[in-house]
Each structure stands twice: as C-alpha cells, then as structure tokens.
Design an enzyme around this catalytic site. Structure first.
Site, short mmCIF file in Angstrom:
data_model
loop_
_atom_site.label_atom_id
_atom_site.label_comp_id
_atom_site.label_asym_id
_atom_site.label_seq_id
_atom_site.Cartn_x
_atom_site.Cartn_y
_atom_site.Cartn_z
N SER A 66 0.81 -1.20 0.00
CA SER A 66 0.00 0.00 0.00
C SER A 66 0.86 1.26 0.00
O SER A 66 1.68 1.47 -0.87
CB SER A 66 -0.92 -0.05 1.22
OG SER A 66 -1.87 0.97 1.19
N LYS B 236 -23.10 17.08 6.37
CA LYS B 236 -22.03 17.24 7.34
C LYS B 236 -21.79 15.98 8.16
O LYS B 236 -20.66 15.69 8.56
CB LYS B 236 -22.35 18.43 8.28
CG LYS B 236 -21.25 18.73 9.28
CD LYS B 236 -19.96 19.11 8.59
CE LYS B 236 -18.87 19.44 9.59
NZ LYS B 236 -17.59 19.74 8.93
#
Length: 329
Positions: A156, A208
């Site tokens: 990764s 949000k």
C-alpha cells in the site's frame, strides 16, 4: 502520725496519667513525622535519580553518534528505516522520513541511499509527501541513487513510497503491492434500535454528518465517498506508473492495481520490483559501499517516555468509531 505515708489524691493520679499519655502521643507523632520525612526524601531522591538517568541518556546518545561519525570511512551507504504505520506522529511519518532523506543527500560521503521498508502502508497524504520528496532529491542529486528494500512487507502506502526509488529490491518471500485504497468503519444503527437509544445530531450542512456511524447510510452519500476513494486510487496508480515506468511488465494486468499483494518472486515477474536482495546486499553489491550508516530520525528518550505516558486515546477512539480518512492498502 504526721509523718505517716499518704496515698496520692485522685487528682494527682489523673495528672500523672495525662502526662504519660501526652508523652506517648508526642512520641507517636514524632515517629509519624519522621516516617513522612523519610518518604518525602525517598520520593525526592528517586525523582532526582530518574532525572539524572534521563539527562545522562540524552547526553550519551549524541556522544555515541559522534564516536560512530569519527570512525566512518571515506564513503558509505545511508540507511533509512520505514517501519510500521505511515502516519503523522508515528516513527514512519513523512516528517521523519524526509528529514532522514535530506540529511543523507546533503552528506558528501553518502554514495547511495537505502530505504529499508517493513510497513503495511497508511496515510496517502504522508506517503505522497515522501514520494514527491524522493523524486525532488533525485533531481537535485542525480549521482546519488535511492534503493527501496522491502523486508517482510512493503504494501500500500509503503509501496507508494518505494515506487519513487531508482530501484526496488525484496526477498523472494516478501509481500509486495496491495495497490488500493480502503476506508473502514462501523454501523451501530441496528444496535441503537434494539437498545431504544435515539440519536440526535445537529449540523449545518446537508451532508455534514455523512460518516456518522449512528445514522443510516444514504445511497448518494455512499456513492460520493466511493468517488473520493476512487480518485485517491487513481492518484496512487498514476504515481506507481510514473515511478516504475516501462519496468512494469503488464500495466494492463487486470489485478495489478486491484489491491492484491504479491510475493517478492511474483512481484519481480510483474515488474513491481527490480531484483531480490537485502539492505546489506544492495549496499555491498549495487551501491558498492558495504558500510551502512543509519540516517533514520530517532526519537529522544524524553519523547519516547512522553508517548508512553500520553497515548492518543481520542485519536484511536475516533478511528474505532469510523471517523478515520482513507488508507492506502
């Protein structure tokens, strides 16, 4: 008879008893006070000893580094460790790795730089910082090569960093690749319903709270978050292709960028690495300077002690609740 002995009166006996009790009380209090003084001095001397050892260790470490510097030869290979999670405030943070890289490139005796990697990856931002800095330093110092050497794991974000090097080496059994992005969390909506708990969230902004694990997922928000991950994945793939270039044997391999991890032997066949070797063998056989000098940024003893005392509980709790950002995997 006037001179006959008379027993003391009751008041005189009571007075004698009072004096005895007062004397005993004073003796006990004196003993307690002495014990308190002893404890205080004991704590003071223990604290003084701790401070002395801490200062001595802090002073002794640079002296050891100076002694090592004095015994170094005319040329050597710089070694920088990339170990553990790649994240801010960790030992493998971009700040630490970049600081070590800059110090190595500025040393005229350094004939090559080896990044010894053993990491599962981490933050795409931190990995990107290191990737960009390696390429910048390579441009400024074209004669100083950078070699990434993967030991157990270079996956990764760790492979993201490695792909910026001039060459990548690994052991035949190393795990290499995992070119993908993940962001995980938990959903507690069903649990809250069973417990009869009502979630009350007050926000300004329609989306949000879209990562709130206590609220049901909305299809449009899930689609948006997937687009963020896909964008990060494309950036990762582009960086690997830029770093590896034509050495990638099959850029259109259907699973090359799928997040799968490969053995070192398989990675060599795919062009993800350039050869099999260790940090010492690369220094000896590739760089031509077998002496390895560690340029890894080390935490001071005080910093290590502070970290043990003040673990980042809030940060780990936030990650457990599902508020962490994307992670390269």
């Amino acid at each position: 008879m006037s001179d006959e002995w008379k027993a003391p009166s009751k008041s005189a006996a009571d007075s004698a008893d009072d004096k005895s009790w007062k004397l005993l009380e004073k003796t006990l209090l004196a003993g307690v006070q002495e014990q308190r003084r002893s404890r205080r001095w004991g704590i003071f001397f223990k604290f003084l000893t701790f401070v002395y050892l801490l200062v001595a260790l802090a002073l002794f470490t640079p002296l050891m580094d100076m002694e090592k510097t004095a015994t170094r030869g005319a040329g050597y290979t710089a070694l920088i460790e990339v170990t553990g999670m790649i994240a801010d405030k960790e030992s493998a943070s971009a700040d630490n790795i970049v600081t070590g890289l800059r110090a190595a490139f500025e040393d005229s005796k350094v004939k090559g730089v080896v990044l010894r990697i053993n990491s599962p990856g981490g933050s795409p931002v931190q990995s990107g910082y290191v990737y960009d800095e390696i390429r910048r330093l390579r441009g400024l110092h074209p004669d100083t090569k950078v070699y990434a050497v993967i030991s157990d794991l270079g996956a990764s974000g760790a492979y993201y960093i490695a792909s910026a090097a001039d060459q990548i080496y690994a052991d035949k059994a190393s795990l290499v690749g995992s070119i993908g992005v993940t962001a995980a969390g938990y959903g507690f909506v069903g649990t809250m319903e069973k417990l009869g708990v009502e979630r009350r969230t007050y926000t300004s902004g329609e989306h949000k709270s879209f990562l709130d694990p206590f609220q049901p997922q909305k299809p449009e928000e899930t689609q948006f978050w997937q687009s963020v991950l896909d964008t990060t994945h494309r950036q990762f793939i582009a960086s690997v292709k830029q770093g590896r270039g034509e050495r990638l044997k099959d850029k259109d391999h259907p699973e090359l960028f799928s997040g799968l991890v490969w053995s070192g032997e398989q990675a060599l066949q795919l062009g993800l690495i350039d050869g099999l070797g260790s940090a010492s063998s690369v220094a000896r056989d590739v760089v031509g300077e077998k002496e390895l000098v560690d340029f890894t940024v080390q935490e001071s003893p005080f910093d290590r002690f502070s970290k043990k005392l003040g673990a980042s509980v809030a940060e780990h709790l936030a990650m457990w609740m599902g508020f962490q950002g994307p992670t390269l995997r």
